[in-house]
Design a protein around this motif. Structure first.
Motif, PDB file in Angstrom:
ATOM      1  N   ILE A   1     -36.065  -0.835  30.778  1.00  0.00           N
ATOM      2  CA  ILE A   1     -34.925  -1.603  30.265  1.00  0.00           C
ATOM      3  C   ILE A   1     -33.611  -0.949  30.675  1.00  0.00           C
ATOM      4  O   ILE A   1     -32.689  -1.624  31.147  1.00  0.00           O
ATOM      5  N   ARG A   2     -33.521   0.361  30.502  1.00  0.00           N
ATOM      6  CA  ARG A   2     -32.281   1.056  30.861  1.00  0.00           C
ATOM      7  C   ARG A   2     -31.976   0.906  32.349  1.00  0.00           C
ATOM      8  O   ARG A   2     -30.821   0.696  32.742  1.00  0.00           O
ATOM      9  N   ALA A   3     -33.010   0.974  33.171  1.00  0.00           N
ATOM     10  CA  ALA A   3     -32.812   0.834  34.612  1.00  0.00           C
ATOM     11  C   ALA A   3     -32.381  -0.593  34.962  1.00  0.00           C
ATOM     12  O   ALA A   3     -31.501  -0.795  35.813  1.00  0.00           O
ATOM     13  N   CYS A   4     -32.981  -1.578  34.325  1.00  0.00           N
ATOM     14  CA  CYS A   4     -32.613  -2.974  34.591  1.00  0.00           C
ATOM     15  C   CYS A   4     -31.165  -3.242  34.198  1.00  0.00           C
ATOM     16  O   CYS A   4     -30.436  -3.938  34.920  1.00  0.00           O
ATOM     17  N   VAL A   5     -30.753  -2.716  33.058  1.00  0.00           N
ATOM     18  CA  VAL A   5     -29.372  -2.904  32.624  1.00  0.00           C
ATOM     19  C   VAL A   5     -28.420  -2.319  33.657  1.00  0.00           C
ATOM     20  O   VAL A   5     -27.420  -2.946  34.042  1.00  0.00           O
ATOM     21  N   GLU A   6     -28.723  -1.129  34.133  1.00  0.00           N
ATOM     22  CA  GLU A   6     -27.851  -0.456  35.108  1.00  0.00           C
ATOM     23  C   GLU A   6     -27.809  -1.211  36.435  1.00  0.00           C
ATOM     24  O   GLU A   6     -26.738  -1.358  37.042  1.00  0.00           O
ATOM     25  N   ARG A   7     -28.968  -1.703  36.882  1.00  0.00           N
ATOM     26  CA  ARG A   7     -29.056  -2.347  38.195  1.00  0.00           C
ATOM     27  C   ARG A   7     -28.617  -3.815  38.169  1.00  0.00           C
ATOM     28  O   ARG A   7     -28.295  -4.381  39.209  1.00  0.00           O
ATOM     29  N   GLY A   8     -28.659  -4.434  36.989  1.00  0.00           N
ATOM     30  CA  GLY A   8     -28.415  -5.861  36.900  1.00  0.00           C
ATOM     31  C   GLY A   8     -29.661  -6.694  37.125  1.00  0.00           C
ATOM     32  O   GLY A   8     -29.593  -7.907  37.327  1.00  0.00           O
ATOM     33  N   GLN A   9     -30.829  -6.047  37.080  1.00  0.00           N
ATOM     34  CA  GLN A   9     -32.097  -6.751  37.277  1.00  0.00           C
ATOM     35  C   GLN A   9     -32.465  -7.484  35.990  1.00  0.00           C
ATOM     36  O   GLN A   9     -32.427  -6.912  34.908  1.00  0.00           O
ATOM     37  N   PRO A  10     -32.802  -8.775  36.056  1.00  0.00           N
ATOM     38  CA  PRO A  10     -32.947  -9.570  34.834  1.00  0.00           C
ATOM     39  C   PRO A  10     -34.207  -9.266  34.031  1.00  0.00           C
ATOM     40  O   PRO A  10     -35.258  -8.950  34.583  1.00  0.00           O
ATOM     41  N   PHE A  11     -34.064  -9.375  32.721  1.00  0.00           N
ATOM     42  CA  PHE A  11     -35.216  -9.353  31.820  1.00  0.00           C
ATOM     43  C   PHE A  11     -34.957 -10.294  30.662  1.00  0.00           C
ATOM     44  O   PHE A  11     -33.815 -10.589  30.310  1.00  0.00           O
ATOM     45  N   LEU A  12     -36.056 -10.764  30.073  1.00  0.00           N
ATOM     46  CA  LEU A  12     -36.015 -11.582  28.861  1.00  0.00           C
ATOM     47  C   LEU A  12     -36.864 -10.876  27.819  1.00  0.00           C
ATOM     48  O   LEU A  12     -38.057 -10.640  28.037  1.00  0.00           O
ATOM     49  N   GLY A  13     -36.267 -10.498  26.696  1.00  0.00           N
ATOM     50  CA  GLY A  13     -36.982  -9.798  25.633  1.00  0.00           C
ATOM     51  C   GLY A  13     -37.443 -10.751  24.549  1.00  0.00           C
ATOM     52  O   GLY A  13     -36.686 -11.618  24.103  1.00  0.00           O
ATOM     53  N   ILE A  14     -38.692 -10.595  24.124  1.00  0.00           N
ATOM     54  CA  ILE A  14     -39.288 -11.433  23.087  1.00  0.00           C
ATOM     55  C   ILE A  14     -39.892 -10.556  22.005  1.00  0.00           C
ATOM     56  O   ILE A  14     -40.727  -9.686  22.299  1.00  0.00           O
ATOM     57  N   CYS A  15     -39.505 -10.739  20.758  1.00  0.00           N
ATOM     58  CA  CYS A  15     -40.074 -10.085  19.583  1.00  0.00           C
ATOM     59  C   CYS A  15     -40.069  -8.564  19.740  1.00  0.00           C
ATOM     60  O   CYS A  15     -39.035  -7.929  19.624  1.00  0.00           O
ATOM     61  N   ARG A  16     -41.218  -7.938  20.013  1.00  0.00           N
ATOM     62  CA  ARG A  16     -41.197  -6.493  20.246  1.00  0.00           C
ATOM     63  C   ARG A  16     -40.252  -6.158  21.402  1.00  0.00           C
ATOM     64  O   ARG A  16     -39.533  -5.159  21.366  1.00  0.00           O
ATOM     65  N   GLY A  17     -40.256  -6.995  22.441  1.00  0.00           N
ATOM     66  CA  GLY A  17     -39.364  -6.762  23.562  1.00  0.00           C
ATOM     67  C   GLY A  17     -37.899  -6.777  23.147  1.00  0.00           C
ATOM     68  O   GLY A  17     -37.090  -5.980  23.644  1.00  0.00           O
ATOM     69  N   PHE A  18     -37.534  -7.656  22.249  1.00  0.00           N
ATOM     70  CA  PHE A  18     -36.192  -7.713  21.662  1.00  0.00           C
ATOM     71  C   PHE A  18     -35.860  -6.387  20.985  1.00  0.00           C
ATOM     72  O   PHE A  18     -34.772  -5.824  21.159  1.00  0.00           O
ATOM     73  N   GLN A  19     -36.815  -5.859  20.229  1.00  0.00           N
ATOM     74  CA  GLN A  19     -36.622  -4.582  19.539  1.00  0.00           C
ATOM     75  C   GLN A  19     -36.553  -3.431  20.532  1.00  0.00           C
ATOM     76  O   GLN A  19     -35.762  -2.486  20.357  1.00  0.00           O
ATOM     77  N   GLU A  20     -37.349  -3.485  21.589  1.00  0.00           N
ATOM     78  CA  GLU A  20     -37.316  -2.440  22.622  1.00  0.00           C
ATOM     79  C   GLU A  20     -35.944  -2.343  23.277  1.00  0.00           C
ATOM     80  O   GLU A  20     -35.476  -1.244  23.579  1.00  0.00           O
ATOM     81  N   VAL A  21     -35.313  -3.484  23.503  1.00  0.00           N
ATOM     82  CA  VAL A  21     -33.996  -3.468  24.136  1.00  0.00           C
ATOM     83  C   VAL A  21     -33.003  -2.709  23.264  1.00  0.00           C
ATOM     84  O   VAL A  21     -32.234  -1.866  23.751  1.00  0.00           O
ATOM     85  N   ASN A  22     -33.029  -2.971  21.969  1.00  0.00           N
ATOM     86  CA  ASN A  22     -32.122  -2.266  21.061  1.00  0.00           C
ATOM     87  C   ASN A  22     -32.414  -0.774  21.032  1.00  0.00           C
ATOM     88  O   ASN A  22     -31.494   0.058  21.118  1.00  0.00           O
ATOM     89  N   VAL A  23     -33.679  -0.401  20.949  1.00  0.00           N
ATOM     90  CA  VAL A  23     -34.051   1.018  20.904  1.00  0.00           C
ATOM     91  C   VAL A  23     -33.724   1.705  22.225  1.00  0.00           C
ATOM     92  O   VAL A  23     -33.198   2.828  22.245  1.00  0.00           O
ATOM     93  N   ALA A  24     -34.004   1.051  23.341  1.00  0.00           N
ATOM     94  CA  ALA A  24     -33.766   1.658  24.653  1.00  0.00           C
ATOM     95  C   ALA A  24     -32.306   2.043  24.836  1.00  0.00           C
ATOM     96  O   ALA A  24     -32.000   3.036  25.503  1.00  0.00           O
TER      97      ALA A  24
END
Length: 268
Positions: free
Chosen positions: A109-132
């Motif tokens: 997630i941190r690498a995608c944010v830095e690079r601009g590479q897209p992701f879609l977070g769902i449920c646990r994935g949503f929580q992972e984005v916040n924690v990351a």
């Protein structure tokens, strides 16, 4: 109508890595699995090629995944992010964990944010984005004063478990409001944990009626970072809330793939 959407590059469909979850099949056989509804949403609505990722650093690296995939679907899953990832002690309320998935998804997630590479977070994935990005989680939303029980109903068919259960209200004029074309939508709810302290760069763009964060994105990120606490993969092709979310994600993956192909062509 063709059941594969047309949002693709001239060479091939964009590849979306679907984060797999560790499961035990027939009580003894370990598997990395992804729900069929995730693959359906990615292929039929986002117009991308679904690829299930074994989320274990023994088998894959973040660098390899970034090079292979054009976007990532951060799926839901029964195990929770380990509380040590946000500076808290483990308790029984935190539930089960998947430390191998933590080791892949959080740096990814941190690498995608830095690079601009897209992701879609769902449920646990949503929580992972916040924690990351430095945020924290509540171990059990339903134990908080004034909060509803957001967990999946224990009984009933899949259709009943994934049925729409509460509204989510978006920030007026915000990203989700513009995407959905409405200030409020109805969603399902199948989660126990939720955002406690949002990371500095996390923008909470939608809430349930009890105040639980339901829709977020990363402030000033160069790419697609939308994430939701509900499960839009259920009936993604037919649901008026899920379809624009996956369509926008698919377009972002296609744009990334097209830009990458352009760079490769120039180098060649």
């Amino acid at each position: 109508m063709n059941d594969i959407a047309t949002c693709r590059t001239p060479d091939r469909r964009p590849v979306v890595g679907i984060i797999g979850n560790m499961n035990i099949l027939n009580a003894e056989y370990a598997v990395h699995a992804g729900g069929v509804m995730n693959s359906e949403a990615v292929a039929q609505v986002a117009g991308c090629l679904p690829l299930i990722i074994p989320s274990d650093p023994r088998f894959v690296s973040v660098a390899e995944l970034l090079d292979l995939c054009d976007g990532f679907l951060l799926t839901g899953g029964r195990p929770n992010v380990h509380p040590s990832e946000y500076g808290e002690e483990e308790t029984p309320a935190h539930g089960d964990f998947d430390r191998c998935r933590d080791a892949i998804t959080l740096p990814l997630i941190r690498a995608c944010v830095e690079r601009g590479q897209p992701f879609l977070g769902i449920c646990r994935g949503f929580q992972e984005v916040n924690v990351a990005l430095g945020g924290t989680l509540y171990p059990e939303i339903r134990d908080l004063p004034g909060r509803m029980n957001h967990r999946m109903p224990p009984d009933g068919s899949l259709a009943e478990k994934f049925a729409l259960r509460h509204p989510v209200r978006f920030t007026e004029g915000g990203v989700f409001h513009r995407l959905m074309g409405a200030p409020e939508v109805m969603t399902n709810t199948l989660h126990g944990q939720g955002i406690a302290r949002p990371a500095t760069r996390i923008v909470i763009d939608g809430h349930a009626p009890d105040g639980t964060p339901e829709a977020i994105y990363v402030r000033d990120a160069p790419g697609f970072t939308l994430s939701v606490q509900w499960h839009p993969e259920w009936n993604a092709a037919g649901d008026p809330v899920s379809r624009p979310l996956f369509t926008a994600f698919g377009q972002a993956a296609a744009d990334w793939a097209r830009a990458r192909r352009g760079v490769v062509a120039l180098r060649a």
